[in-house]
Structures are given as structure tokens and as C-alpha cells.
Enzyme design. Structure first.
Site, PDB file in Angstrom:
ATOM      1  N   ASP A  92       0.867  -1.173   0.000  1.00  0.00           N
ATOM      2  CA  ASP A  92       0.000   0.000   0.000  1.00  0.00           C
ATOM      3  C   ASP A  92       0.909   1.229   0.000  1.00  0.00           C
ATOM      4  OD1 ASP A  92      -1.678   2.093   0.480  1.00  0.00           O
ATOM      5  OD2 ASP A  92      -2.710   1.172   2.184  1.00  0.00           O
ATOM      6  N   TYR A 182      -5.416  15.849  -7.149  1.00  0.00           N
ATOM      7  CA  TYR A 182      -4.668  15.046  -8.125  1.00  0.00           C
ATOM      8  C   TYR A 182      -3.671  15.934  -8.876  1.00  0.00           C
ATOM      9  CZ  TYR A 182      -3.925  11.877 -12.103  1.00  0.00           C
ATOM     10  OH  TYR A 182      -3.382  11.079 -13.069  1.00  0.00           O
ATOM     11  N   THR A 185      -0.647  16.755  -6.756  1.00  0.00           N
ATOM     12  CA  THR A 185       0.333  15.668  -6.627  1.00  0.00           C
ATOM     13  C   THR A 185       1.135  15.520  -7.917  1.00  0.00           C
ATOM     14  OG1 THR A 185      -1.219  13.925  -7.331  1.00  0.00           O
ATOM     15  CG2 THR A 185      -1.080  14.391  -4.976  1.00  0.00           C
ATOM     16  N   ILE A 217      -6.418   7.371 -21.924  1.00  0.00           N
ATOM     17  CA  ILE A 217      -6.110   6.033 -22.391  1.00  0.00           C
ATOM     18  C   ILE A 217      -7.292   5.111 -22.087  1.00  0.00           C
ATOM     19  CG2 ILE A 217      -4.391   4.177 -22.300  1.00  0.00           C
ATOM     20  CD1 ILE A 217      -3.298   6.974 -23.206  1.00  0.00           C
TER      21      ILE A 217
END
Ligand SMILES: *[C@@H]1O[C@H](CO)[C@@H](O)[C@H](O)[C@H]1NC(C)=O
Ligand SMILES: *[C@@H]1O[C@H](CO)[C@@H](O)[C@H](O)[C@H]1NC(C)=O
Length: 308
Positions: A92, A182, A185, A217
Site C-alpha cells: 500500500d 490530483y 500531486t 487512455i
């Protein structure tokens, strides 16, 4: 008028030269045989395909993700496809002090390392709601673990003149509403690894850093998100093949490119507009995003998706 056409002609010649230059394929598939490769986030999506393509080329592979049952299947398929060896370790990436186990495992099973492909990521689609703890968890998974793994792998990579590939995103080039955490990061990845490359050069370590920017994608996750955002199926048909994307990543790493966009037309134009005019970039991004904001609001609570 003649001057105008001369300039147009010159621009066309430059574009043609650029395309000819960037599309010349010097990749030697044999160069991958026997290479030692780590791929993270390899249970699904692009990571899974990267593992398969390296396998086909005869590499030794160590993969990781959280779900052991999936990892076992991917390892088996890698062996069927021709990998010289294939192993997995379930981890993790949020638990930073455990992520080093991946590198210890590589020392044990691969006995060295040529390519470190950092690909795992998690994202949430929603308006920023002030959840700092979740931001910190996301930072750990998408960014801090990348730095920790690259750092711990560096002795092995220096020895082999190896490569680090970090998978970023268009979200690491410009920012998008509904995906701020997101984007943060992915910007962090760019900020760190662009500079890291220079420090490696400064300290005379022959380790390449390739930042890989995939577009939209055709992974299961992308279709999931597409469905939830009510993108029509015709548009989804234009999503890019994950197999081609994986091959492009492998070629970019082999060529030791500093940055690689695939396909370039998914992220380069907005990046260019961002450089040209931030106002225009904001206007465009807002136009696109506001189409989805209503849908997002309706579905806010069930609308976060995981990639690992
Ligand atoms: C990592 O940290 C957790 C919680 O702080 C701890 O339980 C665990 O034993 C640590 N693992 C290692 C390998 O140090
Ligand atoms: C790594 O590159 C250096 C030159 O930069 C070379 O001298 C050395 O032999 C290379 N090592 C390997 C393992 O390829």
C-alpha cells in the site's frame, strides 16, 4: 504577401523536420532482453500493460500494487508472454515506511535494477471540500512514495546506468477544476523530478529520468469515469490503446527522453496555450470543466475512482 508565404513555408518545413525527428524509431527490442524492471500500479491499466510489454521483450519483472489476487494473475501472464522472470509484492503506497520493501525485494529477486517505472496513482473527482487528511494521503501515494522509491533504488540504478520513469499526466502540466488534489500531486512530481535529473547530473550519476505524460487512455478506469461524466460512447471510442501507450513508455525510457507525451495531441496543445496565455487557458479549461460540474454535483458522493 510573398513574405507571408515564405514565413508559412518556413513554419511548415520546421514542423515537418520536427515530426521527422521525433518519429524516427531507433528502438532496439533486443536491448530490453534480460533487463531488470520494476513496475508499480501494475495490477490494472497502463501499469499492467507496461508489465506485459516488458515481458514480451524478455525482461525480468517485479510488479507491485495492493491487490494480491490481481498481481498473481499479472505475474502468470508475464511468464506466459516470455518474461525471463516475474515476481510481485503487494504494497500500500500510502504507508511510506513500508514502500522501501519493494526495493529490498528487487535486490533479492532481480539482483539489481535497470528500469524503475513509477506509475501508481489514485484520484478523486470532486470539488475541493477541505479534506486535508485525504489530501495528505493522496500526496503520500502519488508523490512521496515516488520520491522514496527513487531514492532507495538509486544505488542500484547508478550501478546499471539505469532509468527512472515517472508517469505524470496533463494534470501535472496545467490545473483542472474537480481534480485539484490530483493536479497538486502531479505538479509535485514534475517539480521534484525535473530538478532531481539536474542533481543527478551534478553528482555525476548516469541515471536517466523520463517524465511520461499519457493522455486519455482506454483503461477500465477511464471508461468508468467517462460513463459517470456522461461522455458519449463515440468520444470514448477515441480513447488511446493502453498497449500502444505502454510501448511508447518503454521506448521513451530506452531512449532516455527527459519528457514524453503520448499521444502528444492530448496534452501538448493545452500546455502550449498555458504558456502563451494563462487567461485563454483558464477560459478554455473552465468551459470544458463547467460542462461536467453539474453532473459532478449530482453524483458527488459516489464519484471518486481509484487507480492502483
Ligand atoms: C510503519 O509505520 C507503522 C505505523 O506507524 C508501523 O505500525 C509499522 O511497523 C512501520 N513499518 C516499518 C517497516 O517500519
Ligand atoms: C555506465 O556508464 C559509464 C559512462 O558514463 C561507463 O563507464 C560504465 O561502464 C557504464 N556502466 C554500465 C554497467 O553500463
Amino acid at each position: 504577401m510573398a513574405k507571408f508565404w515564405k514565413i508559412v513555408g518556413l513554419i511548415i518545413v520546421f514542423i515537418a523536420m520536427y515530426i521527422a525527428y521525433t518519429s524516427k524509431d531507433t528502438f532496439d527490442p533486443e536491448s530490453i532482453r534480460g533487463k531488470r524492471v520494476i513496475v508499480t500500479g501494475a495490477s490494472t491499466g497502463i501499469g499492467e500493460q507496461v508489465a506485459y510489454q516488458y515481458a514480451k521483450l524478455g525482461a525480468n519483472i517485479l510488479i507491485t500494487a495492493r491487490r494480491e489476487t490481481l498481481l498473481k494473475q499479472v505475474v502468470k501472464k508475464c511468464l506466459d508472454l516470455g518474461a525471463q522472470s516475474a515476481h510481485y509484492i503487494s504494497l500500500d503506497m500510502q504507508v511510506i515506511n513500508e514502500t522501501g520493501k519493494l526495493i529490498t525485494e528487487a535486490e533479492k529477486t532481480l539482483g539489481g535494477l535497470d528500469y524503475l517505472v513509477l506509475n501508481h496513482a489514485l484520484y478523486y473527482w470532486e470539488l475541493w471540500d477541505g479534506d486535508i487528511e485525504r489530501l495528505q494521503a493522496l500526496m503520500n501515494i502519488n508523490f512521496v512514495s515516488y520520491v522514496n522509491l527513487a531514492t532507495k533504488a538509486l544505488p542500484m540504478l547508478s550501478k546499471s546506468n539505469g532509468s527512472i520513469v515517472v508517469v505524470s499526466s496533463g494534470a501535472g502540466l496545467t490545473s483542472l477544476p474537480l481534480a485539484l488534489t490530483y493536479c497538486a500531486t502531479k505538479h509535485a512530481i514534475g517539480g521534484f523530478f525535473e530538478g532531481f535529473r539536474l542533481e543527478l547530473e551534478y553528482t555525476k550519476k548516469n541515471v536517466a529520468v523520463t517524465i511520461f505524460i499519457p493522455g486519455v487512455i482506454a483503461t477500465e478506469h477511464a471508461f468508468d469515469v467517462g460513463e459517470q461524466l456522461e461522455v458519449d460512447t463515440y468520444a470514448m471510442g477515441m480513447f488511446i490503446s493502453p498497449v500502444d501507450t505502454a510501448m511508447e513508455l518503454i521506448k521513451s525510457a530506452s531512449a532516455r527522453l527527459r519528457i514524453s507525451y503520448y499521444p502528444w495531441f492530448h496534452s501538448r496543445p493545452l500546455e502550449f496555450i498555458h504558456t502563451l496565455s494563462r487567461d485563454l487557458c483558464d477560459w478554455l479549461t473552465f468551459k470544458i470543466a463547467s460542462k461536467f460540474m453539474g453532473i459532478m454535483e449530482d453524483k458527488k458522493n459516489n464519484l471518486y475512482k481509484k487507480i492502483t
